[in-house]
Design a protein around this motif. Structure first.
Motif, PDB file in Angstrom:
ATOM      1  N   LEU A 113      -0.208  -2.195  -7.618  1.00 29.12           N
ATOM      2  CA  LEU A 113      -0.043  -3.658  -6.532  1.00 29.12           C
ATOM      3  C   LEU A 113       1.134  -4.116  -6.702  1.00 29.12           C
ATOM      4  O   LEU A 113       1.926  -4.512  -5.514  1.00 29.12           O
ATOM      5  N   PRO A 114       1.837  -4.515  -7.784  1.00 33.09           N
ATOM      6  CA  PRO A 114       3.135  -5.129  -7.808  1.00 33.09           C
ATOM      7  C   PRO A 114       4.211  -4.259  -7.226  1.00 33.09           C
ATOM      8  O   PRO A 114       5.045  -4.853  -6.375  1.00 33.09           O
ATOM      9  N   ALA A 115       4.344  -3.083  -7.320  1.00 34.83           N
ATOM     10  CA  ALA A 115       5.175  -2.220  -6.849  1.00 34.83           C
ATOM     11  C   ALA A 115       4.873  -2.132  -5.164  1.00 34.83           C
ATOM     12  O   ALA A 115       5.809  -2.180  -4.437  1.00 34.83           O
ATOM     13  N   ALA A 116       3.863  -2.165  -4.913  1.00 39.94           N
ATOM     14  CA  ALA A 116       3.515  -1.965  -3.604  1.00 39.94           C
ATOM     15  C   ALA A 116       3.941  -3.084  -2.812  1.00 39.94           C
ATOM     16  O   ALA A 116       4.531  -3.171  -1.414  1.00 39.94           O
ATOM     17  N   LEU A 117       3.791  -4.419  -3.317  1.00 33.15           N
ATOM     18  CA  LEU A 117       3.964  -5.416  -2.710  1.00 33.15           C
ATOM     19  C   LEU A 117       5.752  -5.593  -2.652  1.00 33.15           C
ATOM     20  O   LEU A 117       6.338  -5.983  -1.669  1.00 33.15           O
ATOM     21  N   LEU A 118       6.329  -5.313  -3.873  1.00 34.40           N
ATOM     22  CA  LEU A 118       7.840  -5.189  -3.463  1.00 34.40           C
ATOM     23  C   LEU A 118       8.227  -4.147  -2.839  1.00 34.40           C
ATOM     24  O   LEU A 118       9.317  -4.346  -1.952  1.00 34.40           O
ATOM     25  N   ALA A 119       7.655  -3.094  -2.484  1.00 36.72           N
ATOM     26  CA  ALA A 119       7.943  -2.012  -1.427  1.00 36.72           C
ATOM     27  C   ALA A 119       7.591  -2.554  -0.172  1.00 36.72           C
ATOM     28  O   ALA A 119       8.644  -2.371   0.972  1.00 36.72           O
ATOM     29  N   ALA A 120       6.759  -3.379   0.131  1.00 35.92           N
ATOM     30  CA  ALA A 120       6.578  -4.018   1.309  1.00 35.92           C
ATOM     31  C   ALA A 120       7.619  -5.051   1.840  1.00 35.92           C
ATOM     32  O   ALA A 120       8.107  -5.041   3.012  1.00 35.92           O
ATOM     33  N   GLN A 121       8.037  -5.703   0.812  1.00 34.57           N
ATOM     34  CA  GLN A 121       9.183  -6.633   0.996  1.00 34.57           C
ATOM     35  C   GLN A 121      10.484  -5.985   1.055  1.00 34.57           C
ATOM     36  O   GLN A 121      11.420  -6.496   1.979  1.00 34.57           O
ATOM     37  N   THR A 122      10.702  -4.685   0.641  1.00 35.74           N
ATOM     38  CA  THR A 122      11.833  -3.842   0.767  1.00 35.74           C
ATOM     39  C   THR A 122      11.878  -3.284   2.421  1.00 35.74           C
ATOM     40  O   THR A 122      13.046  -3.226   2.787  1.00 35.74           O
ATOM     41  N   ALA A 123      11.009  -2.594   2.619  1.00 38.33           N
ATOM     42  CA  ALA A 123      10.901  -2.090   4.063  1.00 38.33           C
ATOM     43  C   ALA A 123      10.734  -3.197   5.051  1.00 38.33           C
ATOM     44  O   ALA A 123      11.100  -2.800   6.201  1.00 38.33           O
ATOM     45  N   GLY A 124       9.859  -4.170   4.917  1.00 36.95           N
ATOM     46  CA  GLY A 124       9.536  -4.873   5.966  1.00 36.95           C
ATOM     47  C   GLY A 124       9.032  -6.365   5.347  1.00 36.95           C
ATOM     48  O   GLY A 124      10.126  -6.800   4.569  1.00 36.95           O
ATOM     49  N   ILE A 125       7.786  -7.022   5.721  1.00 37.82           N
ATOM     50  CA  ILE A 125       7.648  -8.217   5.341  1.00 37.82           C
ATOM     51  C   ILE A 125       5.893  -8.143   4.830  1.00 37.82           C
ATOM     52  O   ILE A 125       5.118  -7.697   5.317  1.00 37.82           O
ATOM     53  N   ALA A 126       6.204  -8.743   3.278  1.00 38.98           N
ATOM     54  CA  ALA A 126       4.838  -8.456   2.816  1.00 38.98           C
ATOM     55  C   ALA A 126       3.942  -9.652   3.293  1.00 38.98           C
ATOM     56  O   ALA A 126       4.408 -10.857   3.578  1.00 38.98           O
ATOM     57  N   ALA A 127       2.470  -9.250   3.621  1.00 39.26           N
ATOM     58  CA  ALA A 127       1.419 -10.348   3.954  1.00 39.26           C
ATOM     59  C   ALA A 127       0.368 -10.230   2.846  1.00 39.26           C
ATOM     60  O   ALA A 127      -0.571  -9.528   3.608  1.00 39.26           O
ATOM     61  N   PRO A 128       0.341 -10.695   1.810  1.00 39.31           N
ATOM     62  CA  PRO A 128      -0.687 -10.719   0.927  1.00 39.31           C
ATOM     63  C   PRO A 128      -1.850 -11.694   1.375  1.00 39.31           C
ATOM     64  O   PRO A 128      -1.593 -12.880   1.802  1.00 39.31           O
ATOM     65  N   VAL A 129      -3.285 -11.091   1.296  1.00 35.48           N
ATOM     66  CA  VAL A 129      -4.390 -11.894   1.714  1.00 35.48           C
ATOM     67  C   VAL A 129      -5.506 -11.832   0.779  1.00 35.48           C
ATOM     68  O   VAL A 129      -5.613 -10.926  -0.123  1.00 35.48           O
TER      69      VAL A 129
END
Length: 650
Positions: A113-129
């Motif tokens: 999950l940490p890498a997934a969140l950082l990747a979401a911020q790298t490619a686009g915008i992270a929206a954790p829920v």
């Protein structure tokens, strides 16, 4: 070259990134250097890349599968973390994620999950829920952010969250849905049920074919690009998403990390969920900037009862130097026998809700470890003040303002005008500086999320809604909240969602939810209602009715009180929460007195009033000395102020 050999200059040795920051008096020297001269990474992706360059073989994350299986933890180096971020970001780009596209994350903590969140911020915008939200509520939040791809807990990790994710993917017609597996899971991944029109796959499997050593078709983010949208509580029924830029997150993480309470070899313990901004800023980005190792608890974090039976053993094994948690956790830890060597544990960080003095005293006496308070809010990214330990601890404060953030108090007139107050004078706390958010997400346009501060920011100053005083040294003393948010164990609860649930009952004509003081959770939600004429509805029925309709378990009210007459309103006819909060405080004290064996005599009552923005409770003075001591011990567990109403009794 090993990770140790490739480190940057150590903290405070001339590297402009790490000034000397030992004591409150260091603040002026730090701010004499412009922030832009500090050399901060330009984005969260740049922070990962920098850590991998400086300490490639150093441990970045150690993630426990669960409390019982903590010896089977999975460790990821900084180089491996960067490779994961590359693979996941490239996968997201292949599925249409661009700089202004939101990627939803709906999962408890797990190794990827940490890498997934950082990747979401790298490619686009992270929206954790929050994965515990109902499918309808999660869909509303993700739709507001413009989510097109969702990364969620797979059926092995959290079957209920996976059902929610499938419903959301179908209702929002997402492009792709990627599943996360449990930490250290064995065996082949189970086959995933399809969702019409949506690509469904396990994240690690889908990303395996993508480049681990570089970004492909993904431009690294710029400081002003949006990094994330975090859900924050509010006072309306509509979901509110606070947007953060990469500069917001990196700057706030650096402010927290830029002190010598810890060094580069310190190990941090993390157990807060990654849909909380504290978990990202304090236990992901801050340690990334310093090249520190973080040990993560299992999916349930501090909510896993079994964790408390082994937590000191985990700390001993990993030589944990600090942890970050809410007061509720420290109240529990103060009761857990210390059965391990805690000599590496230097201090513990506490925030998110008021810290009762008795909790501080119990934890510190039990463990010998000092608590270091902090203060912040999502609209200012995360943290705006932090305390010190030892001789620099300022009792009664939540710490000193962080470098480059400005804090002051203002008087807000009835017409909404602000008037600056001198240092030390109580008023509404406002914040300015590089961590103030760009606004709430109010919709999505052709160029990404539409932002509006909704009146919370004026001339760069953010209205926190908190009542406080700020002394000349920048130390903040909180006095209460001007806003209606309910904070239960550090969890923000929008009172409107509780009220809406009760208003759906045919017998309820009005509802107003407030926080009632609680010695364990800080506050719990309670609701005052009025009923239709000649209607009698049992409280148990109203509680059950509300519990079925609130979007998450934490928001279920602990009590419902039927109010005699109209609910209180202000002079202009708006709902008035203060009288209800004071009544709820009074009721909590009456219940506590009864549990201590104190029965109020005829004519005796508990008094509750607002003094300097905080509830002051006056308690009848028990005649029996043993009872007095019992009452004092019980009420000291709360964060409000109290005193005996009658002195001089034997």
């Amino acid at each position: 070259m090993t990770g140790t050999e490739s480190r940057a200059p150590r903290h405070g040795t001339g590297d402009p990134l790490w000034p000397v920051y030992d004591r409150p008096s260091d603040l002026a020297a730090i701010e004499s250097v412009p922030l832009e001269a500090r050399g901060l990474p330009s984005s969260t992706y740049a922070a990962v890349a920098r850590a991998a360059r400086l300490r490639p073989d150093g441990p970045a994350l150690t993630v426990l599968p669960s409390a019982e299986e903590w010896p089977r933890a999975v460790t990821v180096t900084f180089a491996e973390l960067l490779a994961q971020v590359h693979r996941f970001a490239n996968l997201l780009r292949a599925h249409g994620v661009a700089r202004t596209t939101a990627v939803g994350l709906l999962s408890p903590n797990t190794a990827l999950l940490p890498a997934a969140l950082l990747a979401a911020q790298t490619a686009g915008i992270a929206a954790p829920v929050n994965p515990a939200l109902s499918a309808e509520h999660a869909a509303r939040l993700l739709a507001s952010s413009g989510t097109r791809v969702l990364i969620a807990a797979g059926p092995e990790l959290d079957a209920e969250a996976w059902r929610t994710a499938r419903e959301v993917a179908h209702s929002l017609r997402l492009t792709a849905l990627f599943a996360l597996r449990p930490t250290a899971c064995a065996g082949a991944a189970p086959e995933l049920e399809p969702v019409d029109g949506v690509v469904v796959a396990h994240l690690d499997t889908a990303a395996a074919a993508h480049a681990p050593d570089r970004l492909v078709g993904v431009e690294p983010p710029a400081p002003g690009d949006l990094a994330a949208c975090f859900h924050t509580g509010g006072t309306t029924g509509a979901p509110k998403l606070a947007a953060h830029t990469h500069a917001n997150e990196i700057t706030d993480a650096w402010m927290i990390a830029a002190n010598r309470l810890l060094d580069e070899d310190s190990v941090l313990f993390a157990a807060l969920p990654l849909f909380h901004v504290n978990a990202l800023i304090v236990t992901v980005l801050g340690p990334l900037l310093r090249g520190q190792h973080v040990v993560w608890a299992g999916p349930s974090g501090y909510r896993e009862p079994a964790l408390y039976g082994v937590i000191w053993k985990i700390f001993e094994h990993h030589r944990v130097a600090t942890l970050s948690a809410v007061p509720t956790v420290y109240s529990v830890l103060a009761q857990v026998p210390v059965d391990a060597d805690l000599s590496a544990l230097r201090f513990a960080v506490v925030g998110a809700s008021a810290l009762p003095p008795a909790v501080r005293e119990a934890f510190e006496d039990h463990t010998g470890v000092e608590l270091c308070e902090g203060y912040g809010l999502t609209e200012a990214t995360c943290a705006s003040a932090r305390g010190f330990v030892g001789e620099d601890h300022r009792p009664g404060t939540v710490g000193q303002r962080l470098p480059y953030q400005r804090l002051k108090t203002v008087r807000v007139d009835a017409d909404g005008a602000w008037h600056d107050l001198p240092p030390g004078e109580p008023g509404t706390l406002v914040i300015a500086g590089p961590t103030v958010f760009p606004g709430y997400v109010t919709g999505c346009g052709p160029y990404g999320p539409l932002l509006d501060s909704l009146g919370t920011v004026r001339d760069g100053w953010l209205d926190t809604g908190d009542l406080a005083c700020v002394d000349p040294d920048g130390f903040v003393r909180l006095l209460g909240r001007a806003k209606d948010l309910i904070i239960r164990g550090g969890h923000n609860i929008d009172p409107a969602v509780v009220e809406d649930a009760l208003l759906a009952h045919p017998g309820v004509t009005a509802a107003s939810a407030v926080g009632r003081p609680d010695p364990h959770a800080g506050e719990v939600p309670v609701v005052y209602v009025t009923l239709s004429p000649d209607t009698a509805v049992p409280v148990a029925e109203l509680l059950a009715f509300a519990a079925e309709r609130v979007p998450e378990r934490a928001a279920a009210p602990k009590d419902v009180m039927v109010w005699d007459g109209p609910l209180p309103v202000t002079d202009v006819g708006k709902p008035a929460k203060l009288p209800l909060r004071l009544d709820a405080t009074r009721q909590a004290v009456v219940a506590e007195l009864a549990s201590c064996g104190v029965r109020l005599a005829p004519g005796e009552r508990v008094g509750c009033e607002l003094l300097d923005g905080r509830p002051l409770v006056r308690v009848p003075h028990p005649a029996d000395r043993t009872l007095r001591l019992r009452v004092a011990a019980a009420l000291d567990r709360y964060a409000f102020r109290w005193e005996f109403a009658t002195e001089g009794r034997p």
